[in-house]
Every structure is written in C-alpha cells, then in structure tokens.
Design a protein around this motif. Sequence first.
Motif, mmCIF file in Angstrom:
data_model
loop_
_atom_site.group_PDB
_atom_site.id
_atom_site.type_symbol
_atom_site.label_atom_id
_atom_site.label_comp_id
_atom_site.label_asym_id
_atom_site.label_seq_id
_atom_site.Cartn_x
_atom_site.Cartn_y
_atom_site.Cartn_z
ATOM 1 N N ALA A 395 0.805 -1.219 0.000
ATOM 2 C CA ALA A 395 0.000 0.000 0.000
ATOM 3 C C ALA A 395 0.839 1.271 0.000
ATOM 4 C CB ALA A 395 -0.937 -0.003 1.211
ATOM 5 N N PHE A 396 2.023 1.248 0.626
ATOM 6 C CA PHE A 396 2.734 2.507 0.860
ATOM 7 C C PHE A 396 4.146 2.566 0.255
ATOM 8 C CE2 PHE A 396 -0.245 1.968 4.426
ATOM 9 C CZ PHE A 396 -0.978 3.137 4.298
ATOM 10 N N SER A 397 4.848 1.462 0.147
ATOM 11 C CA SER A 397 6.255 1.541 -0.272
ATOM 12 C C SER A 397 6.547 0.936 -1.632
ATOM 13 C CB SER A 397 7.141 0.854 0.774
ATOM 14 O OG SER A 397 6.819 -0.520 0.881
ATOM 15 N N ASP A 398 5.607 0.209 -2.222
ATOM 16 C CA ASP A 398 5.898 -0.454 -3.491
ATOM 17 C C ASP A 398 6.079 0.529 -4.639
ATOM 18 O OD1 ASP A 398 5.951 -2.886 -2.360
ATOM 19 O OD2 ASP A 398 4.171 -3.696 -3.344
ATOM 20 N N ALA A 399 5.389 1.649 -4.599
ATOM 21 C CA ALA A 399 5.507 2.618 -5.695
ATOM 22 C C ALA A 399 6.917 3.194 -5.766
ATOM 23 C CB ALA A 399 4.482 3.732 -5.514
ATOM 24 N N ASP A 400 7.495 3.530 -4.618
ATOM 25 C CA ASP A 400 8.861 4.052 -4.612
ATOM 26 C C ASP A 400 9.862 2.981 -5.026
ATOM 27 O OD1 ASP A 400 7.880 6.475 -3.738
ATOM 28 O OD2 ASP A 400 8.169 6.009 -1.610
ATOM 29 N N ARG A 401 9.646 1.767 -4.605
ATOM 30 C CA ARG A 401 10.543 0.682 -5.020
ATOM 31 C C ARG A 401 10.457 0.440 -6.517
ATOM 32 N NH1 ARG A 401 8.610 -4.172 -1.743
ATOM 33 N NH2 ARG A 401 10.222 -5.251 -2.940
ATOM 34 N N GLN A 402 9.272 0.568 -7.076
ATOM 35 C CA GLN A 402 9.112 0.395 -8.520
ATOM 36 C C GLN A 402 9.841 1.489 -9.288
ATOM 37 O OE1 GLN A 402 7.270 -2.234 -10.177
ATOM 38 N NE2 GLN A 402 8.551 -1.380 -11.787
ATOM 39 N N ASP A 403 9.788 2.720 -8.799
ATOM 40 C CA ASP A 403 10.527 3.808 -9.448
ATOM 41 C C ASP A 403 12.029 3.568 -9.389
ATOM 42 O OD1 ASP A 403 8.148 5.024 -10.010
ATOM 43 O OD2 ASP A 403 8.226 6.436 -8.330
ATOM 44 N N ALA A 404 12.519 3.057 -8.257
ATOM 45 C CA ALA A 404 13.953 2.778 -8.134
ATOM 46 C C ALA A 404 14.378 1.676 -9.098
ATOM 47 C CB ALA A 404 14.277 2.389 -6.692
ATOM 48 N N ILE A 405 13.541 0.661 -9.265
ATOM 49 C CA ILE A 405 13.854 -0.418 -10.207
ATOM 50 C C ILE A 405 13.873 0.104 -11.634
ATOM 51 C CG2 ILE A 405 12.968 -2.578 -11.171
ATOM 52 C CD1 ILE A 405 12.003 -3.316 -8.387
ATOM 53 N N LEU A 407 14.600 3.087 -12.651
ATOM 54 C CA LEU A 407 15.797 3.899 -12.851
ATOM 55 C C LEU A 407 17.040 3.036 -12.983
ATOM 56 C CD1 LEU A 407 15.305 6.962 -10.463
ATOM 57 C CD2 LEU A 407 15.456 7.002 -12.951
ATOM 58 N N PHE A 408 17.178 2.031 -12.108
ATOM 59 C CA PHE A 408 18.387 1.210 -12.129
ATOM 60 C C PHE A 408 18.484 0.380 -13.403
ATOM 61 C CE2 PHE A 408 20.868 -2.579 -11.071
ATOM 62 C CZ PHE A 408 22.012 -1.986 -10.550
ATOM 63 N N LEU A 409 17.355 -0.127 -13.886
ATOM 64 C CA LEU A 409 17.359 -0.931 -15.103
ATOM 65 C C LEU A 409 17.388 -0.092 -16.369
ATOM 66 C CD1 LEU A 409 14.769 -3.722 -14.178
ATOM 67 C CD2 LEU A 409 17.255 -3.890 -14.218
ATOM 68 N N GLN A 410 17.440 1.229 -16.228
ATOM 69 C CA GLN A 410 17.457 2.143 -17.374
ATOM 70 C C GLN A 410 16.195 2.025 -18.221
ATOM 71 O OE1 GLN A 410 20.458 4.391 -18.374
ATOM 72 N NE2 GLN A 410 20.261 4.156 -16.170
ATOM 73 N N VAL A 411 15.125 1.534 -17.608
ATOM 74 C CA VAL A 411 13.843 1.544 -18.313
ATOM 75 C C VAL A 411 13.392 2.973 -18.526
ATOM 76 C CG1 VAL A 411 11.438 0.809 -18.194
ATOM 77 C CG2 VAL A 411 13.245 -0.713 -17.392
ATOM 78 N N PHE A 412 13.634 3.805 -17.524
ATOM 79 C CA PHE A 412 13.374 5.235 -17.646
ATOM 80 C C PHE A 412 14.708 5.965 -17.566
ATOM 81 C CE2 PHE A 412 12.797 9.411 -15.727
ATOM 82 C CZ PHE A 412 11.831 9.966 -16.563
#
Length: 706
Positions: A395-405, A407-412
């Motif tokens: 509910a609260f932390s998955d969105a930030d973890r998804q953004d970090a993933i 960025l690290f994978l260079q998807v964005f």
Amino acid sequence: YLNHVKRIKCAKQETFTIYFNLLFLSSTAVVHGLQNEPYYKYVWNGKLLERVKDIVHHDWLTYIIYGFCGQSKLLIFGRPVLITLIARRSSKFAGTRFLKRGANCEGDVANEVETEQIIHDASVMSFTAGSYSSYVQVRGSVPLYWSQDISTMMPKPPIRLDQADPYAHVAALHFDQMLQRFGSPIIILNLVKKREKRKHEKILSEELYPAVTNLNQFLPPEHCIDYIAWDMARYTKSKLCNVLDRLSVIAENVVKRTGFFINRSDFYCHTLRPDDRWGDLGGHITFNGRVQTGVLRTNCVDCLDRTNTAQFMVGKCALAYQLYALGMIDKPKLQFDTDCVRLFEELYEDHGDTLSLQYGGSQLVHRVKTYRKIAPWTQHSKDIMQTLSRYYSNAFSDADRQDAINLFLQVFQPSESKPHLWELPTDFYLHQKNTMALPQERRSYTLWWTSGVLTYLPVPYDEVPCEETMKTVKVRRVNRFNEEIDTYTEFFRPFELTSFDETFCIAMTNSAWVFMPKTVGVDPSPFTVRKPDETGKSVLGSKSSKEETVLQRKTAASAPPPPSEEAISSSSEDDSEEDRDDDGSVSQRSTPIKLLTDSGESNRIHEPQQQTTKDPYGCNLAQLPAEEDLYIYKRQDKLASSSSSSSRAPVSIFSEDSVYAVSPPQSSADTHEALESHVLTGQGQARVLCREDVLMYREYVKNRYM
C-alpha cells in the motif's frame, strides 16, 4: 606469423573457419581463450555496462544478479557434500507485487525467477575430476495480459484481463523463450484456485488452459507443453488429503521426464544395486554424463507461498536422484525428518523469504511446516504479522521501489525534454515499448516458435553449437599462463597469500552442527529419520505400524505440538508411508560409526559413549573411572582403530584368544631426511637450498611480482 586453419563441423553439418594466429617468440606460443557472453535476461546492470563493455578490460566489468544465493554442507559419514541454491530474477518486466502482473508484449512475465540447485562432492576439489550435479526449475506469473486494480487498496484487488488475446500471442512469445533456453518438455504446474464463491483466481485458469491448448496443436506431439492444474489451497483445507504426498507424486513424474545434469556417467554401484526409478529417467544422456532437457514452470497468483512449497518438493525429489547419481545413497528417495531434508528445507525457506521480500514486501506467510500441518500456534501469529507487513508494503512503499527499479534498469532515462519519473501517471509504456510502434513483420500464429528451435529438441537451442549460438562466443588472445583460461587458478588463486577464513566459510550451515543430535551413539547418517522424544531431542526413528501413523496424522491435524523450537525443527507427525523404504524400515544405515565433524572440535573424533553398566551387567558402578584409566582406555581404543594398517602377531601360540604385539611402523629415508631438516630449521640451522628449490622460488617471484 604462422596461420593455421582449422575447420570444425557444426551440428547443422555446416563448416566455418577459425584462424589461429600462433606467434612464436622465444619458443612461447600465444594461446587463444574463449570468452562467453552472459545471458543478459538475468543481468541487472546490463544497460549500464553497454557503453563501456567494449572499451575497458572485461575484468573491470561486474555483472550483477539479483535474487538469492545460499550454500550448506551435508556430511555423509564424514564425506562433505555442498548443496548450493541460486535464484536469478529476470530483469525484464521487473517490479513489485500488484504493480507488475502477467506479461508484457515481448513475452516477459513478472516475478520470473530461475532457481538452480547444485550438488558438489567437496571431497574432490577439482573442476576436472570433481563430481557436480545441477537441477533447474522456474517460477513466473501467468503469461497473459492481466493486472489488478489498486486504485482502492484492499487485501485482494479484483483481477482483470487487460487485452483480448484469442491467438495466445503473448503466451507464444513466452514459451518460445523457454523452448530456446530449456528445450522440451515444458511442464506447467498451475496452483491457482479452481472453486471460488466469487471469481477471482479462476479467471486466470480459464484463460491459460485454452491458450496452451491452442499452442500445442501446432507442436509435434512429443514436444507439446504439459499443463498440470491443481488447486493446492483447496487441498490444504481438507483434513483427509495430504498436500505434500500429492506434490511428491507430481515431483516424481516431473523429474523423471526432465532429468538433471551430472558430469559423471553412471557408477558401477547402480548396476550392483539397481532401482526401477532410475531406469526410465529422462533427460539427454551424453558421453560424460547427463543433461537436463526441459523445465518445470510453477505458478500461483503471486508465485510466493504455494509456489515455494511446490518447488521445494520438486527440489527434494531431484536431490534424491542427484545424491543417488553421485553414489551417496542406495535409493533415489529421501524422507522427511532427516538431517538432509531439514537442511534442504531451511535453504528453500531462506530462498522463499528472500524472493518474497523482494517482490511482495514480506517474508513467506505459508511455509512447508504449514502444509505439513505441524506448525504450532506461535507460527499462526507470525503468519498474521507477515500478512499485515505485506499489505503495508504493497500500500505505501511499493511505488517508490518500482521507481527505483525503473531507474536502475534504465527503463526510464531522465532527460530535460521528458517529464520526471514521478510525474508519469503509469509506467505501462516503459515496459511495453513495442506497443508504441507497429511491428515490421507480424509473427505467425501457427509457427509461433523461432526457426531452428524444433530441429534440436529436446536439447535447448541455446546450447547447440550452431552459427547463431557461436555469435555469443568471442575468441581472445591471452598469455600462456593467464588465469582467464585456467579455471583452477582463477578460483583458488594459488599465487596469492590467502587465509583459511577467506577460503572456507566456517559459518556455513552444516548438517552435523545444526541438525544432528548431540547425543553420541545415534546413527550419524543424515538420511536417518529422527523423531522427538519427551525432552524434545531428536532420536532415532523406530518401526511404526500403519495405525500409529494414522493416529499421528490425526493428532497433528487436531492439536499442534508445544511451541518448542527444537521440537518444531524435528517433528515428524506427517511422515507418509510412501516416503518409507520398501521393507518398512526408516533407517538406511543403522551401524553407528565414529564421525569426524566440522565443529569447534573438528580435529577430535567422537569419544566412545560411556553407557551405564546396568543393562549388560545388571548393576551400576559406584563412581566414574579415574582420569588415568580413561586415558589408558582412549589410547587403547586409538591403537585398536589404527591397528588395521599395521602388522599384528600373537604373543602365544593360541591365536584365537591371545594378546597381540604390534610392530612399530617403518619409515623411509625421505621421511627421516624431512624430519631432520624440520628439526634443524626449528633450531635455527637452516640447510642449504638445492638447485631445484632455488629455481622454483625464482619462478614464483617472477610470476608473482614481475
């Protein structure tokens, strides 16, 4: 330069040429080493290394794998066997639970993990003469276009199918990748629910089965995809069904079909002690051993709890075949409540906890003990806390973890002309880029596999030496003594000064340290069933009748045992009849022998057990023997154990009942010389080095520092 041309026949009966340039300078040849490219699907920093991998030396490149790695040591009568468990998470369509579900338009699924268990006979530390065995299985989300609505967060958001896929296009892309990497057969174990009051998980099964049926009609019958659907949650609630018994039957059929990898041909002991289950084992038999063909793909909705238990049961079955192939056990069958299975279960629970934390935000909720119905009430409270932790994370932390993933994978990739990552309403188009452009050529709905895949089945296409696979191999010119082409030197690095702690991990989980009972006199075999006694300690299992087994199952289903940690780790109320030997015995070896352990007293042999004298003699000694008498007894026991290697002669003419005189062992002249040199060195009188020693030292200094 002297150019040599060598022509090599490929599997396609085509020829190609490799030019070996041998430069003769001072009678030294330049060696050409082969460097393989990694499988970038499981490399998480592949995008970050693209700009520099062709510029810098490859020793500066570190390929990062995200997942789990654990290793434990199994002692089989003093013989060390290393069990390694490696899980590799896919970097394609990667993310967290509820935010990444199903598959993208390229056939990559969410939470795809490749798990490999490696068995190594550590008694021979050699890469050429050593014995290795490996088994691979896969977990991943259902390969369909589906997601869950998380606009209003609830424990179970509704499942919805995002796009209509009547020709199973995305499933075809996914299984095409699996055929290339693993070969056939591809076996699907679908553990989602079948009967529900309100349709939830059933939606996925109703869509996946027609998709597999549609793809199978175009494949050859011997290479069709096998689909196994089993409602594991429903069977768990039933008191009459044993979940693990059903999983063991599925695991036996799967391992027999896929086989496993081993770098050794069948031992002669398999001919002396044949087993019916070994004769019809699948896989591809080679000159040097066996190769696994095909893979098991397990999934539920989240691919966490139920999937991890199913993978453990399949891994347990494969472990039995691997140990049998290495000559460690007499039958390819392992039972619960043995030191070996407890050690293996702990590895898989750590494996499941790690993957669950990475994808779901909490540890496993349901473990193997839960499905065996031996978990105490304290475990149920832990399950509730893990459920709340998982709900909070989603509910609260998955969105930030998804953004970090992303960025690290260079998807964005940030840019001044683009909006920021947190300003995007969704990352759907970041992971499904092909939806923004029309494909140049449309894939066939009938011939949905890559050309060339069916030619080599059941062997996977990626492992066949043909033109396409040889593109990932680079021929590099290296020095003659370069460690890049010497696996032994690269791993052990004998030219460096290392310490014992760095070379061998003394903190590794060991079956003799953790799981074996501390009471001396117990069968030291890690394949012996041990049941808890009144004190909670593990003791040898005894023969039990069928009525006692049924009574134990009813007791386990109605009232859990006391919440003692030792009793939890060694309880065995749910041991099935199928896991027992054919003769009804629960112990494969019952002769107690002295065991050399790896504990803090690793250089000592277990002392003989001082049993009470009441049983054999009918009376008890008033006091323990004196230290002098005990010392004499230990010396005599040590001489008796080592007397087999020395000559013994009877003192009197009565050879049957006589005192034996032991002749002292003879030593050679080289031994005397080495001992004399050692004593002189300790006194400060070092002998003069010979010419061979001087040359060896010069060669060492030259290779090490010049």
